[in-house]
Enzyme design. Structure first.
Site, PDB file in Angstrom:
ATOM      1  N   SER A 113       7.696 -27.249  20.683  1.00 38.22           N
ATOM      2  CA  SER A 113       7.465 -26.159  19.732  1.00 38.22           C
ATOM      3  C   SER A 113       6.185 -25.369  20.020  1.00 38.22           C
ATOM      4  O   SER A 113       6.014 -24.262  19.516  1.00 38.22           O
ATOM      5  CB  SER A 113       7.421 -26.704  18.299  1.00 38.22           C
ATOM      6  OG  SER A 113       6.506 -27.779  18.195  1.00 38.22           O
ATOM      7  N   ASP A 339      -0.218 -28.169   8.637  1.00 40.59           N
ATOM      8  CA  ASP A 339       0.061 -28.083  10.071  1.00 40.59           C
ATOM      9  C   ASP A 339      -1.222 -27.746  10.826  1.00 40.59           C
ATOM     10  O   ASP A 339      -1.691 -26.600  10.796  1.00 40.59           O
ATOM     11  CB  ASP A 339       1.128 -27.005  10.316  1.00 40.59           C
ATOM     12  CG  ASP A 339       1.561 -26.927  11.769  1.00 40.59           C
ATOM     13  OD1 ASP A 339       0.938 -27.585  12.626  1.00 40.59           O
ATOM     14  OD2 ASP A 339       2.525 -26.184  12.059  1.00 40.59           O
ATOM     15  N   HIS A 342       0.351 -26.457  15.341  1.00 40.72           N
ATOM     16  CA  HIS A 342       0.822 -25.144  15.777  1.00 40.72           C
ATOM     17  C   HIS A 342      -0.225 -24.081  15.465  1.00 40.72           C
ATOM     18  O   HIS A 342      -1.289 -24.385  14.923  1.00 40.72           O
ATOM     19  CB  HIS A 342       2.160 -24.821  15.111  1.00 40.72           C
ATOM     20  CG  HIS A 342       3.230 -25.800  15.451  1.00 40.72           C
ATOM     21  ND1 HIS A 342       3.567 -26.867  14.622  1.00 40.72           N
ATOM     22  CD2 HIS A 342       4.031 -25.916  16.537  1.00 40.72           C
ATOM     23  CE1 HIS A 342       4.528 -27.576  15.187  1.00 40.72           C
ATOM     24  NE2 HIS A 342       4.827 -27.022  16.355  1.00 40.72           N
TER      25      HIS A 342
END
Length: 366
Positions: A113, A339, A342
């Site tokens: 990702s 998060d 990311h």
């Protein structure tokens, strides 16, 4: 009349001198040369002209990266530009990227990702540069995403493959084969390959997509040191590149290891249980308290040993300095699952793509 003429003449001379000085500075500082300037060593500087695009102008940006849309109100994290020590990076030019670098070519990101993060960044950068140029976007269940500009006969692709090596079988007998790569036929269709792998290697429990690890013909274990397993798998990747890639046709990059910011003691002497939550500014300077990333060191060593050329995009340090750039509570997980892995878009991956642009065009790959 004479005084006016003299004044005008002096102004003209001064302007000419400034132009010459500017050209001289550009020749010395602006254009990066690989031998004299490591574009991956430097620091983040505040630049009011940033970001390179507004996330509102990128209609296909995924929710997990769209921090502004998810409620992030501070904007200073958008205003930082990467400044290498000893030279300047050329500003990303989307039309130049499409017209001179990628016309008639295919670029493929292969990885997890974080590769998706970089792929989304590049598609946003290009759409922002050519908002009226027709594009097509397809996302297939197999994990392949393709963003194409028919007018340029150019495609920017993302192939989801978190480990690069094979995982075969079904639960509870899923086996990760550290010495096998069989799903690579698609890789051979690209003119530029940008690989990435690390983020998923540390997952355990329900997030772990395998049950056993196999290396060699008959050696199968329940688990092993993940860095050791990673090195074996990346060695298999390096071997595949050496055996299957023609450097005159395909350029190979490894994205480098994108760090997370889950432990404040990695960047702050105060330490504590802090994470990226609430961080709004980068680490000052060019050093990161936790030091080099072990996985990055593994990849760097393997690439030096390869027979075929592969370029390491050493983005780890610059990304380590950006504790402020993650979605944090403004990602998919919100406050329940912040998060810190990311990156917000616009944001840090835009600089990764600026570096890729520099590598491809200004370093003469094409």
């Amino acid at each position: 009349m004479m005084r006016g003429a003299v004044s005008t003449g002096l102004v003209t001379v001064m302007v000419m001198i400034l132009v010459v000085l500017n050209q001289t500075e550009s020749a010395i500082v602006k254009k990066p040369h690989r031998k004299s300037c490591n574009i991956y060593i430097g620091n983040w500087v505040y630049d009011q002209s940033y970001p390179l695009y507004d996330s509102k102008t990128c209609p296909f940006i995924e929710k997990q990266f769209n921090c502004k849309s998810n409620g992030r109100l501070d904007s200073e994290y958008l205003k930082y530009r990467w400044q290498p020590s000893g030279c300047n990076l050329p500003r990303f030019n989307g039309l130049d990227f499409l017209g001179r670098v990628m016309r008639g070519k295919k670029l493929m990101f292969v990885g997890d990702s974080l590769s998706l993060n970089q792929w989304q960044s590049l598609t946003c950068l290009l759409h922002n540069a050519a908002p009226n140029v027709k594009f097509t976007l397809t996302r297939s269940p197999s994990g392949l995403s393709v963003f194409s500009f028919p007018a340029y006969n150019s495609s920017i692709m993302f192939s989801r493959n978190a480990f690069l090596v094979d995982i075969v079988g079904a639960p509870p007998n899923r086996v990760m084969k550290l010495d096998s790569i069989s799903s690579s036929s698609l890789w051979k269709t690209a003119d530029v390959l940008v690989f990435n792998s690390w983020h998923w290697w540390l997952h355990t429990g329900r997030k772990q997509p395998w049950d056993k690890i196999q290396f060699g013909r008959n050696e199968t274990v329940k688990d092993m040191d993940r860095l050791v397993a990673y090195e074996k798998a990346m060695g298999t990747w390096a071997k595949w590149i050496d055996q299957n890639i023609d450097p005159s046709k395909t350029k190979v990059f490894f994205q480098g290891v994108s760090p997370d910011h889950g432990r404040a003691n990695e960047w702050s002497k105060q330490g504590g249980k802090g994470s990226c939550i609430g961080e709004t500014k980068p680490v000052i300077g060019s050093k990161y308290r936790a030091g080099p990333h072990r996985a990055e060191m593994v990849v760097a060593k393997l690439i030096k040993m390869m027979k075929k050329p592969a370029r390491l995009m050493d983005v780890t340090l610059m990304s380590q300095l950006r504790k402020d750039g993650h979605p944090s509570v403004y990602g998919l997980g919100g406050h329940k699952a912040p998060d810190c892995s990311h990156w917000c878009l616009a944001g840090v991956p835009d600089t990764w793509n600026q570096l890729l642009y520099t590598e491809l065009f200004h370093y003469g790959f094409f």
